[in-house]
Design a protein around this motif. Sequence first.
Motif, PDB file in Angstrom:
ATOM      1  N   ARG A 146      38.905  27.165  45.628  1.00 55.43           N
ATOM      2  CA  ARG A 146      40.296  26.842  45.981  1.00 55.43           C
ATOM      3  C   ARG A 146      40.479  25.331  46.101  1.00 55.43           C
ATOM      4  O   ARG A 146      41.452  24.765  45.597  1.00 55.43           O
ATOM      5  CB  ARG A 146      40.657  27.545  47.302  1.00 55.43           C
ATOM      6  N   ASN A 147      39.538  24.679  46.770  1.00 54.72           N
ATOM      7  CA  ASN A 147      39.631  23.233  46.954  1.00 54.72           C
ATOM      8  C   ASN A 147      39.481  22.502  45.621  1.00 54.72           C
ATOM      9  O   ASN A 147      40.168  21.506  45.363  1.00 54.72           O
ATOM     10  CB  ASN A 147      38.560  22.754  47.939  1.00 54.72           C
ATOM     11  N   ALA A 148      38.597  22.992  44.766  1.00 55.53           N
ATOM     12  CA  ALA A 148      38.400  22.382  43.447  1.00 55.53           C
ATOM     13  C   ALA A 148      39.702  22.428  42.648  1.00 55.53           C
ATOM     14  O   ALA A 148      40.131  21.435  42.059  1.00 55.53           O
ATOM     15  CB  ALA A 148      37.281  23.104  42.697  1.00 55.53           C
ATOM     16  N   ALA A 149      40.329  23.606  42.655  1.00 51.08           N
ATOM     17  CA  ALA A 149      41.567  23.760  41.888  1.00 51.08           C
ATOM     18  C   ALA A 149      42.660  22.830  42.406  1.00 51.08           C
ATOM     19  O   ALA A 149      43.391  22.221  41.623  1.00 51.08           O
ATOM     20  CB  ALA A 149      42.037  25.216  41.948  1.00 51.08           C
ATOM     21  N   GLY A 150      42.759  22.712  43.710  1.00 48.36           N
ATOM     22  CA  GLY A 150      43.833  21.911  44.288  1.00 48.36           C
ATOM     23  C   GLY A 150      43.604  20.426  44.188  1.00 48.36           C
ATOM     24  O   GLY A 150      44.557  19.638  44.210  1.00 48.36           O
TER      25      GLY A 150
ATOM     26  N   MET B 254      48.238  17.257  45.043  1.00 49.02           N
ATOM     27  CA  MET B 254      47.606  18.498  44.590  1.00 49.02           C
ATOM     28  C   MET B 254      47.735  18.625  43.079  1.00 49.02           C
ATOM     29  O   MET B 254      48.718  18.193  42.494  1.00 49.02           O
ATOM     30  CB  MET B 254      48.291  19.701  45.223  1.00 49.02           C
ATOM     31  N   SER B 255      46.760  19.311  42.486  1.00 48.72           N
ATOM     32  CA  SER B 255      46.829  19.605  41.067  1.00 48.72           C
ATOM     33  C   SER B 255      47.997  20.557  40.803  1.00 48.72           C
ATOM     34  O   SER B 255      48.336  21.383  41.643  1.00 48.72           O
ATOM     35  CB  SER B 255      45.540  20.274  40.596  1.00 48.72           C
ATOM     36  N   THR B 258      48.701  24.787  41.613  1.00 53.49           N
ATOM     37  CA  THR B 258      48.039  25.250  42.824  1.00 53.49           C
ATOM     38  C   THR B 258      49.046  25.201  43.960  1.00 53.49           C
ATOM     39  O   THR B 258      50.064  24.527  43.868  1.00 53.49           O
ATOM     40  CB  THR B 258      46.836  24.362  43.180  1.00 53.49           C
ATOM     41  N   ASP B 259      48.756  25.938  45.005  1.00 51.22           N
ATOM     42  CA  ASP B 259      49.627  25.871  46.163  1.00 51.22           C
ATOM     43  C   ASP B 259      48.893  25.100  47.248  1.00 51.22           C
ATOM     44  O   ASP B 259      48.032  24.284  46.964  1.00 51.22           O
ATOM     45  CB  ASP B 259      50.049  27.275  46.597  1.00 51.22           C
ATOM     46  N   LEU B 261      46.511  23.981  50.384  1.00 52.54           N
ATOM     47  CA  LEU B 261      45.131  24.220  50.801  1.00 52.54           C
ATOM     48  C   LEU B 261      45.128  25.030  52.088  1.00 52.54           C
ATOM     49  O   LEU B 261      46.140  25.141  52.777  1.00 52.54           O
ATOM     50  CB  LEU B 261      44.431  22.879  51.038  1.00 52.54           C
TER      51      LEU B 261
END
Lengths: 279, 279
Positions: A146-150, B254-255, B258-259, B261
């Motif tokens: 999740r952190n990687a994606a964000g 944020m990327s 994504t929503d 964190l």
Amino acid sequence: MSSAVETGPVDVVDIDDPADARLDDFRDLNSVDRRPDLPTGKGLVIAEGVLVVQRMLASRFRPRALLGTDRRLGELRADLEGLGAPYYRVSAEVMADVVGFHLNRGVLASASRAAELTVPQVIENAATIAVLEGVNDHENLGSIFRNAAGLGVGAVVFGSGCADPLYRRAVRVSMGHALLVPFARATQWPQELNLLRNNGFQLVAMTPDPGAHTLAQAIGESAGRRVAILVGAEGPGLAEHTMRACDVRARIPMSRGTDSLNVATAAALAFYERDRLAP
Amino acid sequence: MSSAVETGPVDVVDIDDPADARLDDFRDLNSVDRRPDLPTGKGLVIAEGVLVVQRMLASRFRPRALLGTDRRLGELRADLEGLGAPYYRVSAEVMADVVGFHLNRGVLASASRAAELTVPQVIENAATIAVLEGVNDHENLGSIFRNAAGLGVGAVVFGSGCADPLYRRAVRVSMGHALLVPFARATQWPQELNLLRNNGFQLVAMTPDPGAHTLAQAIGESAGRRVAILVGAEGPGLAEHTMRACDVRARIPMSRGTDSLNVATAAALAFYERDRLAP
């Protein structure tokens, strides 16, 4: 009793018998599908809830069946058009009976495991990657995805001793990003770090060692380069021979009297620092 | 059968009957002590494991009894000298029988709730504080305390809708820092934010709003000042009237796709950014 109802292009199948064999992908999830990576498991990937099912639909894992309530079908209908996999529409009671517990999220999708990707495949277009060693907790693993994606991390590479990122709990905690962020397992560990270096990655090893550079220093020095951020298990951290194979050691400045942060939190701070400074 | 053995200055009491009433603080923890803050709860604070027990010993929560194996007594003996509370030494089997499940950590301590601190008390010496609204998940709450302790946050203030930081799971996930980082509940919410402002705190509201300042900008602008970092529940975030009562809104870049964190991770990034730039 069961009846098939075709509603538009979504293949909706109403089922009211919890013993119906078509629901077997979703049966007794807590006991049967605990370890889909083991030979005793079914090898299935399970997505839970509307958001995670949507992410599975966007991923390389193609759903082969869905199980859910009418309400969730309404929320997902547009996403499911033309999918070619059945949506088994059931009551909340039947669903609980099949799954083995009450599932608040109201919808599940099952997919077969896609072929594993290779390290060269997943790193190809990534400016920043995470490399994990000994992260054997599904919840931490899910959080890391999740952190990687964000936070702008393009791929995850597994060294030795990591848990299965496609385990149901990992997928859930990752908010489905374990299905989207490409990952691969190193075939030789830690020798495969050389492959990363040869592809231009600066290898940054996270450590609680007070003699290491600060995270800001270490990441700052890597500006303009590809970066691999290595994290180890909480407690032992990275193995010493893995540390030695890296280019720079980075620590998070910590208050006195505290020990290390949770591994997923430490990774998030490194991803953030990199994302903040990335070109 | 039970016998009292005095070993040096530690009050060690051997017990081999799991029904012994002296062990009642630790009985059926999963069912009885789920909500120590409710009238049906015992109002006790429970520390699990050597490290967390040590942190309880360093905190304002004084243990009134300990339950553990001989091995954990050995690890804790120096810490327990002169404590004046009994260490009920039992076998692992008796311990599991009393507690209701197998407790890997091998030692527990119980303490009465200390008097609640006030907001003016906890902020007095803090350059950075965390202010929470609607954080009703014990695990997230525990993680926030762990992150606060590690990343230089001096106190935690609770607005409305937060879970109990002294619940057993919160204490465990916090690694005992829920007992050490001072916290207080706002008596009027969100009006009490004015008290923070009047004490020189810049109020930084975390938000996923893409129109907000970046975290680095918002925290950078607050350099040299006291800072309060406000975080809301995952999903809804801070209430709009709380947002309006703040000085600056900060977002984590944020990327796309994504929503937000996890709330404890978002808080950790803010704490880290502040700690990095703190005077």
